[in-house]
Write a protein that holds these residues in place. Structure first.
Motif, short mmCIF file in Angstrom:
data_model
loop_
_atom_site.label_atom_id
_atom_site.label_comp_id
_atom_site.label_asym_id
_atom_site.label_seq_id
_atom_site.Cartn_x
_atom_site.Cartn_y
_atom_site.Cartn_z
N PHE A 81 55.85 61.07 29.21
CA PHE A 81 56.01 62.39 29.82
C PHE A 81 55.84 62.28 31.33
O PHE A 81 54.98 61.54 31.81
CB PHE A 81 54.97 63.36 29.25
CG PHE A 81 55.10 63.58 27.78
CD1 PHE A 81 55.96 64.54 27.28
CD2 PHE A 81 54.38 62.81 26.88
CE1 PHE A 81 56.09 64.74 25.92
CE2 PHE A 81 54.50 63.00 25.51
CZ PHE A 81 55.35 63.96 25.03
N PHE A 82 56.66 63.03 32.05
CA PHE A 82 56.62 63.01 33.51
C PHE A 82 56.48 64.43 34.04
O PHE A 82 56.86 65.39 33.38
CB PHE A 82 57.88 62.36 34.08
CG PHE A 82 57.99 60.90 33.72
CD1 PHE A 82 57.39 59.94 34.51
CD2 PHE A 82 58.67 60.49 32.59
CE1 PHE A 82 57.47 58.60 34.19
CE2 PHE A 82 58.76 59.15 32.25
CZ PHE A 82 58.15 58.20 33.04
N THR A 126 55.48 68.13 32.36
CA THR A 126 55.36 67.93 30.91
C THR A 126 54.05 67.25 30.53
O THR A 126 53.55 67.46 29.43
CB THR A 126 56.56 67.14 30.34
OG1 THR A 126 56.59 65.83 30.89
CG2 THR A 126 57.87 67.87 30.61
N THR A 127 53.49 66.47 31.44
CA THR A 127 52.18 65.85 31.13
C THR A 127 51.11 66.92 30.98
O THR A 127 50.22 66.80 30.14
CB THR A 127 51.75 64.84 32.22
OG1 THR A 127 51.66 65.49 33.47
CG2 THR A 127 52.72 63.68 32.31
N ASP A 128 51.20 67.99 31.78
CA ASP A 128 50.25 69.09 31.65
C ASP A 128 50.45 69.84 30.34
O ASP A 128 49.49 70.26 29.70
CB ASP A 128 50.40 70.08 32.82
CG ASP A 128 50.02 69.46 34.15
OD1 ASP A 128 49.21 68.50 34.16
OD2 ASP A 128 50.52 69.94 35.18
N SER A 167 48.95 64.59 28.11
CA SER A 167 48.98 63.13 28.16
C SER A 167 50.27 62.68 28.83
O SER A 167 51.26 63.41 28.85
CB SER A 167 48.92 62.55 26.75
OG SER A 167 48.94 61.15 26.78
N SER A 168 50.25 61.47 29.38
CA SER A 168 51.48 60.93 29.97
C SER A 168 52.23 60.02 29.00
O SER A 168 53.38 59.67 29.24
CB SER A 168 51.17 60.16 31.25
OG SER A 168 50.32 59.06 30.97
#
Length: 80
Positions: free
Chosen positions: A7-8, A11-13, A17-18
């Motif tokens: 995820f970038f 979308t990480t929020d 998680s990334s």
């Protein structure tokens, strides 16, 4: 089957998680994956659009995913 999801940006929020390892149906297209991802992480519905890359290449919705693919969720980029 298992795939790795990256995820970038925002979308990480939304997912907290990334990177995640997810189990998906043995036969799944990118469109199927996007639908299941939105069901699991409903905040992704806030994005008007986002790109999907599979194994570092942009993917269309009809691409069939395979075991151990690396799928990236790339939100729109803005700047100035």
């Amino acid at each position: 089957m298992k795939i790795q999801v990256l995820f970038f940006g925002i979308t990480t929020d939304f997912v907290g998680s990334s990177a995640l390892e997810l189990n998906i149906a043995d036969v799944a297209t990118v469109a199927d994956f996007k639908n299941s991802l939105k069901e699991k992480y409903q905040q992704l519905e806030k994005l008007n659009s986002y790109a999907i890359a599979v194994n570092e290449s942009y993917a269309t919705d009809d691409l069939l995913l395979k075991e151990n693919d690396v799928v990236a969720i790339i939100p729109p980029v803005s700047g100035g």
